[in-house]
Design a protein around this motif. Structure first.
Motif, short mmCIF file in Angstrom:
data_model
loop_
_atom_site.label_atom_id
_atom_site.label_comp_id
_atom_site.label_asym_id
_atom_site.label_seq_id
_atom_site.Cartn_x
_atom_site.Cartn_y
_atom_site.Cartn_z
N PRO A 124 0.50 -1.21 0.06
CA PRO A 124 -0.03 0.17 -0.32
C PRO A 124 0.79 1.15 -0.39
N VAL A 125 0.35 2.25 -0.36
CA VAL A 125 1.17 4.13 -0.88
C VAL A 125 1.62 4.16 1.27
N GLY A 126 2.96 4.33 0.69
CA GLY A 126 3.00 5.08 2.78
C GLY A 126 3.65 4.15 3.03
N SER A 127 3.96 2.65 2.31
CA SER A 127 4.69 1.41 3.26
C SER A 127 6.04 1.89 3.29
N ALA A 128 6.46 0.95 3.93
CA ALA A 128 8.08 1.53 4.29
C ALA A 128 9.21 -0.06 3.43
N ILE A 129 7.64 -0.43 3.00
CA ILE A 129 8.65 -1.93 1.59
C ILE A 129 9.44 -1.14 0.60
N ALA A 130 10.28 -1.69 0.19
CA ALA A 130 11.15 -1.54 -0.83
C ALA A 130 9.57 -1.49 -2.65
N SER A 131 10.03 -0.43 -2.69
CA SER A 131 9.41 -0.56 -4.87
C SER A 131 10.07 -1.71 -5.03
N PRO A 132 9.17 -2.17 -6.63
CA PRO A 132 8.93 -3.32 -7.36
C PRO A 132 10.68 -2.55 -8.06
N SER A 133 10.63 -1.04 -8.05
CA SER A 133 11.39 -1.07 -9.19
C SER A 133 12.81 -1.06 -8.73
N ALA A 174 25.95 3.61 -2.58
CA ALA A 174 26.21 4.87 -3.23
C ALA A 174 24.24 4.42 -3.82
N GLY A 175 23.89 5.74 -3.93
CA GLY A 175 22.69 6.55 -5.39
C GLY A 175 21.18 5.19 -5.47
N VAL A 176 20.80 5.14 -4.17
CA VAL A 176 20.10 4.42 -3.19
C VAL A 176 18.74 5.35 -4.14
N PRO A 177 17.81 5.06 -4.95
CA PRO A 177 16.78 5.82 -5.50
C PRO A 177 15.77 5.83 -4.48
N ALA A 178 15.41 5.81 -4.19
CA ALA A 178 14.30 5.65 -2.80
C ALA A 178 14.68 5.29 -1.74
N ALA A 179 14.16 5.51 -0.07
CA ALA A 179 14.33 4.88 1.08
C ALA A 179 13.49 4.47 1.35
N GLY A 180 14.04 3.33 2.43
CA GLY A 180 12.43 2.08 2.45
C GLY A 180 13.08 0.58 3.39
N GLU A 181 12.63 0.06 3.71
CA GLU A 181 12.56 -1.29 4.09
C GLU A 181 13.84 -2.08 2.98
N ARG A 182 15.16 -2.67 2.91
CA ARG A 182 15.19 -3.85 2.12
C ARG A 182 15.82 -4.77 2.61
N THR A 183 16.08 -6.17 1.72
CA THR A 183 16.46 -6.96 2.09
C THR A 183 18.23 -7.70 2.23
N LEU A 184 18.83 -7.88 3.18
CA LEU A 184 20.42 -7.28 3.22
C LEU A 184 20.92 -8.57 3.23
N THR A 185 21.14 -9.31 2.32
CA THR A 185 21.55 -10.47 2.48
C THR A 185 23.65 -10.22 3.08
N ILE A 186 23.81 -10.98 3.34
CA ILE A 186 25.30 -10.79 3.66
C ILE A 186 25.98 -12.31 4.07
N VAL A 187 27.01 -12.39 2.91
CA VAL A 187 27.81 -14.22 2.61
C VAL A 187 28.98 -13.66 3.60
#
Length: 186
Positions: free
Chosen positions: A52-61, A107-120
């Protein structure tokens, strides 16, 4: 004359209903919610619906960002680059822990939001890893790894990533942390 008026009344009512049916539903019904493309999902399985609009989840783009820990753009305070034949890029960053830290530049993150961080990462013994984005909340993870510094392991967590450039810090002020090979943000 009354029959003509009755016919005119019914005709007017039919036109009014047709106009109402054509105009009101688009005004009342919500617009269809965009659906993320289903990569490899069979057509009979429902695709996930966009947040939904206003959510902090990452956008599909949001494009996947993959960064190597040993990259020269990163900051290493006491931590060192180690050659590693089984690691992505042939190197990893070790000696993280105590006063030693690793900070990976994103660098260059286009929009703020929650993201999944995978650590190897790689570790022979169970170790604690602490992670923070800029000066944000610290995430603490207890990682067992694969029991060998030559076998990469993966873990994931959700972090808030601001727009623009950020630093993801890896540390453990209370003891040794696992070696870090690379990260991915989705």
């Amino acid at each position: 004359m009354s029959r003509s008026l009755r016919w005119l009344g019914w005709s007017s009512l039919a036109v009014a209903v047709a106009v109402t049916v054509a105009i009101v539903p688009p005004m009342v019904m919500p617009s269809p919610v965009p659906v993320a493309p289903s990569h490899g999902v069979p057509s009979d399985v429902a695709s996930p619906v966009a947040s939904p609009v206003g959510s902090a989840i990452a956008s599909p783009s949001f494009a996947v960002i993959s960064l190597h820990a040993a990259d020269d753009a990163n900051l290493r305070k006491g931590a060192r680059v180690i050659d590693c034949v089984s690691c992505d890029g042939g190197r990893r960053v070790g000696y993280i822990g105590g006063p030693n830290t690793l900070a990976i530049r994103v660098a260059g993150v286009p929009a703020a939001g929650e993201r999944t961080l995978t650590i190897v990462y790689e570790t022979q013994d169970p170790r604690t890893l602490r992670i923070a984005v800029n000066d944000g909340p610290v995430h603490t993870m207890s990682l067992a790894g694969a029991g060998d510094y030559l076998i990469p392991a993966r873990t994931e967590l959700t972090v808030f990533l601001p727009r623009g450039t950020s630093w993801i810090r890896f540390f453990n002020e209370n003891g040794p942390a696992p070696d870090i090979n690379r990260i991915e943000l989705r």
